[in-house]
Write a protein that holds these residues in place. Structure first.
Motif: not given
Length: 658
Positions: A64-71, A58-59
């Motif tokens: 992955r979205s946080e890493l792509e969105t915010y770096g 689930e995490l």
């Protein structure tokens, strides 16, 4: 769950609900994409190791979205529900009062009124982090709630490595931040290893839990501005100070200008932080039009006003406009975060704040090019003013360093030094640090304003007594600080915790701390946490700032900062920290700090005398060995006061021999 139960829980056994992204909060800018696909997988593995395998599926997409969105992977889901602020020490769970004090200081660093980007756990400077992610925060607070005075918590760049058996004389926490192998301390190395989740930029007092809001630098800036006007033999009344930056540390500048009694014009490109500083009454007025700003400054000059004016826009425009209008700028500086020039520390002129943030993330090479163009323009405009008599000093934010790397005309004729001095070189070093005066601070753990008022009164009384017998060489420093502490209440400097700062030497720090400890023992006030800024006499080795007035060739060494933190750790500090980066950039500085809890005990009395004496005189001895005249005077005075102190003194060579 109660607040105490949430602290003791640590990382929850069940996943909390996802939290919406709060647009009203001042968030960190998106970091540039720097990881390869394999490195992104490694960053995700690193993040997921904090959680039970049953939650990984689930995490994983979320992180992955946080890493792509915010770096970066911030783990927003795990942000606590309770209000983030320093509470009275009695409200924290635990077995150790020292550990409770550290929890209090951590929460103060993340208080929304204090932190620059609270949801990203960044206190100030654009990247000065307390932790890398919320799992680290939760786990650290849990460890502190369990700790006894026979254990030490080890912190690796925000990651709580664990509780280890020690003893009551050892520090309760030992903190390191960004301590890289030297060949891996370039700006992109920080981006990469921080994105991987294995290192962080602790700034100075952010990652060492000792930030007290802008008050810390208000005092230092007040002293700097006063001495800058003294240096050019001009009164502050009607004098004009031009600078930039209203973020974490830089936000103190207009308030300091008001206390010093001059006209301050401070430019800032971020509308949100500009409004916050205005609401906090750290600035008097906001101007968005250069014509109205010029008119207002002319009126303030003619009326000898004391006023602080924010310009919502780029400081390059201010310098250029004031040059066109032939407005006399008496003193000038800059306090943008140029230790972090490519990730939000400095914004290029001619591009909107919003467009610059997009360019920063999506076209970093063009952003770098635009920043360097602006630095060249910035320096050119300053040069035109200094030719008319403006006194400009670098405020230790790497402005001159980055301007030189951009090809700006800021080098001296010898091609080695900068055209303009660092404020430490010209002002704080010879006038304060060499004599042992630096930013001593304390926090009242009761959270009661009445305790802070009592400590102010105690400190003022101690300084008054000491000044009667102080040598002529330090009378001005004593007078400035007595004036500061007596006006501290009316200047309303508290943001977050009930904290205070003043510049004191070793004798002043020890006497004040001893008096606090007696007042605690007598039940007059609650427990007090002592600390200081890393920007001090001996905590920091920084060739372009704290040690820029070291001229024996050793300013690029870091022995002093390392010796300082080792010495503090076995002389009684409650926690110690050592960082790479500070206020001038990764690879440019090593800096250390401490925290110490005063609880009214005989142990606290013994520790404060041992540690505070070393903490200051270590730096004076190094400055003395560099042949700094004020430091030679100060260390000789210290040896007279303490027979067990024996420091190697320099012999001065007759220059005629050469």
């Amino acid at each position: 769950m109660t607040f105490q139960e949430q602290i003791q829980q640590g990382i929850p056994s069940q996943l909390p609900q996802l939290k919406p992204y709060e647009s009203g909060i001042n968030h960190a800018p998106k970091r540039k994409e720097i990881l390869s696909d394999e490195e992104k997988k490694l960053a995700l593995r690193n993040a997921l190791r904090y959680f039970e395998p049953e939650f990984h599926a689930e995490l994983l997409p979320e992180f992955r979205s946080e890493l792509e969105t915010y770096g970066r992977i911030h783990m927003y889901r795990f942000r606590p529900e309770y209000e983030m602020k320093a509470r009275p020490i009695s409200e924290y769970p635990g077995q150790s009062e020292q550990a409770k004090a550290i929890m209090l200081m951590i929460q103060n660093n993340l208080d929304y009124a204090v932190a620059q980007h609270p949801h990203e756990l960044i206190t100030y400077g654009g990247n000065g982090a307390v932790f890398q992610n919320w799992a680290q925060y939760l786990l650290t607070m849990k460890y502190l709630s369990e700790m006894t005075d026979e254990q030490t918590l080890v912190m690796y760049s925000g990651h709580p490595m664990g509780l280890f058996p020690s003893h009551k004389e050892a520090p309760r926490v030992v903190v390191t931040n960004g301590m890289m192998i030297p060949n891996y301390s370039k700006p992109d190395d920080w981006e990469k290893f921080n994105a991987l989740g294995v290192s962080q930029y602790g700034q100075m007092t952010a990652g060492s839990y000792m930030y007290i809001g802008p008050q810390g630098i208000v005092h230092g800036t007040t002293i700097t501005v006063l001495n800058a006007f003294r240096k050019i033999n001009k009164p502050t009344a009607g004098g004009l100070f031009v600078t930039s930056g209203l973020g974490g540390m830089s936000g103190a500048q207009p308030k300091a200008g008001n206390i010093a009694g001059c006209i301050t014009v401070c430019a800032e490109v971020n509308p949100k932080i500009t409004r916050i500083r205005h609401e906090q009454k750290w600035i008097d007025e906001i101007h968005e039009n250069l014509e109205s700003l010029v008119t207002r400054v002319k009126k303030a000059k003619s009326d000898n006003e004391t006023v602080s004016l924010a310009y919502l826009g780029n400081v390059v425009e201010v310098w250029e406009k004031f040059d066109e209008e032939n407005l006399t700028v008496d003193i000038g500086s800059d306090q943008t975060s140029l230790h972090n020039p490519w990730a939000g520390g400095y914004y290029p002129v001619g591009i909107s704040f919003e467009d610059a943030n997009i360019m920063m993330a999506e076209n970093p090479e063009l952003f770098k090019e635009k920043v360097q163009e602006s630095l060249r323009r910035h320096a050119e405009a300053i040069n035109r003013h200094t030719e008319k008599g403006t006194y400009f000093f670098d405020y230790g934010n790497a402005f001159l360093l980055e301007a030189s790397r951009a090809g700006a005309d800021i080098m001296a004729e010898n091609g080695i030094d900068f055209r303009y001095p660092s404020y430490v070189q010209d002002i704080m070093g010879p006038m304060c640090f060499d004599y042992g005066f630096g930013p001593f601070r304390w926090v009242c753990t009761s959270g009661e304003p009445v305790d802070l008022q009592k400590t102010d009164e105690i400190a003022a009384q101690i300084l008054d007594e000491l000044m009667k017998n102080s040598p002529a060489e330090i009378q001005q420093q004593m007078a400035d600080n007595i004036k500061w502490i007596k006006g501290a209440q009316e200047n309303k400097l508290v943001v977050g915790s009930q904290a205070r700062i003043l510049y004191a030497d070793a004798e002043g720090r020890m006497k004040i701390a001893e008096a606090f400890n007696k007042a605690i023992a007598n039940g007059e006030i609650g427990a007090v946490v002592l600390g200081r800024d890393h920007h001090d006499v001996s905590g920091t080795d920084s060739p372009y700032r704290e040690t820029s007035n070291i001229y024996d060739g050793s300013r690029f060494t870091a022995d002093m900062a390392i010796q300082n933190v080792i010495g503090d750790s076995f002389r009684g500090a409650t926690w110690v920290s050592i960082h790479n980066g500070g206020g001038v950039g990764w690879g440019e500085v090593i800096n250390g700090g401490f925290g110490m809890l005063l609880d009214g005990s005989d142990d606290a009395d013994r520790r404060l005398k041992s540690m505070l004496f070393w903490d200051v005189n270590n730096g004076i001895s190094r400055r003395s060995w560099a042949r700094n005249e004020g430091a030679v005077f100060a260390i000789k005075r210290a040896m007279e006061a303490e027979p067990n102190l024996k420091v190697t003194l320099p012999n001065i060579v007759d220059e005629g021999l050469f």
